[in-house]
Design an enzyme around this catalytic site. Sequence first.
Site, short mmCIF file in Angstrom:
data_model
loop_
_atom_site.label_atom_id
_atom_site.label_comp_id
_atom_site.label_asym_id
_atom_site.label_seq_id
_atom_site.Cartn_x
_atom_site.Cartn_y
_atom_site.Cartn_z
N THR A 31 -56.13 8.72 41.13
CA THR A 31 -57.10 9.07 38.87
C THR A 31 -57.24 10.40 39.20
O THR A 31 -57.64 10.92 40.60
CB THR A 31 -58.37 7.96 40.03
OG1 THR A 31 -57.63 6.26 40.15
CG2 THR A 31 -59.46 8.19 38.75
N ASP A 86 -51.95 10.45 44.84
CA ASP A 86 -53.34 11.26 44.42
C ASP A 86 -54.30 12.89 44.28
O ASP A 86 -52.87 13.63 44.29
CB ASP A 86 -53.90 10.09 45.26
CG ASP A 86 -55.26 9.99 44.47
OD1 ASP A 86 -55.77 10.50 43.04
OD2 ASP A 86 -56.01 9.30 44.79
N GLU A 108 -59.57 4.27 46.30
CA GLU A 108 -58.74 5.51 46.65
C GLU A 108 -58.13 5.76 48.25
O GLU A 108 -57.31 5.04 48.83
CB GLU A 108 -58.97 6.79 46.24
CG GLU A 108 -58.82 7.47 44.65
CD GLU A 108 -59.08 8.62 44.29
OE1 GLU A 108 -58.92 8.63 43.18
OE2 GLU A 108 -59.69 8.98 45.18
C1 5RP Z 1 -61.23 10.17 41.92
C2 5RP Z 1 -60.53 11.79 42.72
C3 5RP Z 1 -59.56 12.55 42.35
O1 5RP Z 1 -58.56 12.52 42.41
C4 5RP Z 1 -60.13 14.11 42.05
O2 5RP Z 1 -61.65 14.22 41.78
C5 5RP Z 1 -59.05 14.91 41.21
O3 5RP Z 1 -59.55 14.73 40.20
P1 5RP Z 1 -58.76 15.95 39.05
O4 5RP Z 1 -57.53 16.08 39.41
O5 5RP Z 1 -59.29 16.03 37.66
O6 5RP Z 1 -59.51 17.62 38.73
O7 5RP Z 1 -60.87 11.89 44.31
O8 5RP Z 1 -62.18 10.16 42.46
#
Ligand code: 5RP
Length: 236
Positions: A31, A86, A108
């Site tokens: 996400t 992720d 996650e």
């Molecule tokens: C979501 C997460 C995301 O992987 C993390 O916040 C990184 O997000 P982004 O790629 O938008 O910086 O842990 O719960």
Amino acid sequence: MVLDANAMKKLVAEEAVKRYVKDGMNVGLGTGSTAKFMIEKIGELVKQGYNLTCAATSVQSEELAKSLGIKVVDIDEIGHLDITIDGADEVDPDMQLIKGLGGALLREKIVAAATVREIIITDESKLVEKLGTKAPLPVEVLRFGHEHTKYALERQGCKAELRMRDGKPFITDSGNYIYDCKFESIEKPFFLESRIDVIPGVVENGLFLNTAVDVLVSRPDGTVESMAERKSGEDA
Ligand code: 5RP
């Protein structure tokens, strides 16, 4: 060449798919804004005929994946995931992570636990010497008694702030609140995790320790480095 933040996210996401996704795999979909590019790339593979079965770490990622024609099933319909790709909010030199600024840390972590190889995609802005120095540690808590849970969290040495969105508490996909816990730095992440996990009301914490088998890091010069490869080179 100097890449901006978005271009670095796209670069590392596409590199991860190229390196790690093979036809026939069960794939966990992360996400966030970096993971979004990874899902789009997986959508391209599916259009090319790859047979992939995916499980998502959030409603947001599931909806995006389905809109691209990717087969997304409930995590309980799959024995295990071959890989999950992720993002992360902080990565230390040992590939220990803070995740959850996107609010999906609970799912996650469940998906990561069902995964053989957890691959993290990030750009160099997320690299830290010590966890907690840039990002707060997100902790998902039950709504019931959350002020008491906050008090117990702050006794671990942080300032805990209830995450808000549009003037109201942010509600996770699983119906809980998140406290963003700001430490000066997290000196003993394993110890801290064990302390947080026994607080009544805590559902899950955003420390992902010994979870990643590789972290791919993109840089503004257009290169992508594998932390696992670098570490194995250093150990040789
Ligand atoms: C979501 C997460 C995301 O992987 C993390 O916040 C990184 O997000 P982004 O790629 O938008 O910086 O842990 O719960």
